[in-house]
Write an enzyme that holds these catalytic residues in place. Sequence first.
Site, PDB file in Angstrom:
ATOM      1  N   HIS A 125       0.913  -0.914   0.020  1.00 41.93           N
ATOM      2  CA  HIS A 125       0.005  -0.239   0.097  1.00 41.93           C
ATOM      3  C   HIS A 125       1.062   1.104  -0.052  1.00 41.93           C
ATOM      4  O   HIS A 125       1.471   1.051   0.648  1.00 41.93           O
ATOM      5  CB  HIS A 125      -0.886  -0.257   1.169  1.00 41.93           C
ATOM      6  N   CYS A 126       0.688   2.024  -1.281  1.00 45.22           N
ATOM      7  CA  CYS A 126       1.135   2.737  -1.311  1.00 45.22           C
ATOM      8  C   CYS A 126       0.658   4.158  -0.923  1.00 45.22           C
ATOM      9  O   CYS A 126       0.115   4.514  -1.039  1.00 45.22           O
ATOM     10  CB  CYS A 126       1.601   3.427  -2.534  1.00 45.22           C
ATOM     11  N   PRO A 127       1.319   5.333   0.750  1.00 48.02           N
ATOM     12  CA  PRO A 127       0.775   6.515   0.855  1.00 48.02           C
ATOM     13  C   PRO A 127       1.107   7.577   0.089  1.00 48.02           C
ATOM     14  O   PRO A 127      -0.116   9.088  -0.273  1.00 48.02           O
ATOM     15  CB  PRO A 127       1.137   6.254   2.298  1.00 48.02           C
ATOM     16  N   ASN A 160      -2.982   5.168  -2.901  1.00 40.95           N
ATOM     17  CA  ASN A 160      -3.114   3.434  -3.099  1.00 40.95           C
ATOM     18  C   ASN A 160      -3.036   2.322  -2.900  1.00 40.95           C
ATOM     19  O   ASN A 160      -0.944   2.575  -2.485  1.00 40.95           O
ATOM     20  CB  ASN A 160      -3.260   3.706  -5.038  1.00 40.95           C
TER      21      ASN A 160
END
Length: 241
Positions: free
Chosen positions: A68-70, A74
């Site tokens: 999960h990429c802050p 997304n």
Amino acid sequence: MSITTKPGGILIGGTGDQNEDPTLHGLFLELEEYQEFPKTCKKCHLPKPERAHHCSVCKRCVLRFDHHCPWIANCVGHYNHRYFLLFMTYLTIACAYFATLGWQPFLQSLEFDYEWEWWMPRPYVALTFLLAVSIGVALGGMCLWHYYLVVSAQTTVEFYNNRYAKSEARRRGEVFVNPYSLGAVNNLKQFFNVGRNYKYPIYTIFLPIPIPPSGNGKVWEKNVTQRYSTVQVDEYSEDEE
Ligand SMILES: [Zn+2]
Ligand SMILES: [Zn+2]
């Protein structure tokens, strides 16, 4: 595209909306058709296809979950990993370009006896250069790491699992084989969905157009030839003597 493309929920269409009963029914039918006995996610209690993982931030399972990429708010998964990697590639190139051309102006901006005659204020030039260098180095490293993952057909999650499986296999005197790896070149082709046996021509990698990944992300081609080529390592059996 990496921000707005849904990474791929486990229900049909990849919307991940778990309130839609017809699509849930569809998922069960699909899994039955592929005869893949699914694991069940311990958190959302839905069938979990191979390579899918539960994202604790999005609170749902994501196909071929990477992380999960802050920064893009997304998940990086089956449907947007390609865009995510290209985004990092473009940004690294842009930072390298800026850092190269900005080196001289940066040095000038630090020479205070040099008469600054440009429209752009000195601190802006210095700051932008430092930003380009620091972001370029950080992103470049991450970008290379992801190319390694793609070439070896692993996600970030799988890398850690495989590393453990590798050490366990070594302990037993066996060699771990990643079943999803079809060879470095084929892994790249499959990931970008280009080239022979895949849907799009290779030059489309360089075009800023949306290209979906190959496959539905629920069932994956396995490397059968490698499965039978697993060899025994005898250097460990010597230690036992
Ligand atoms: Zn889940
Ligand atoms: Zn997520």
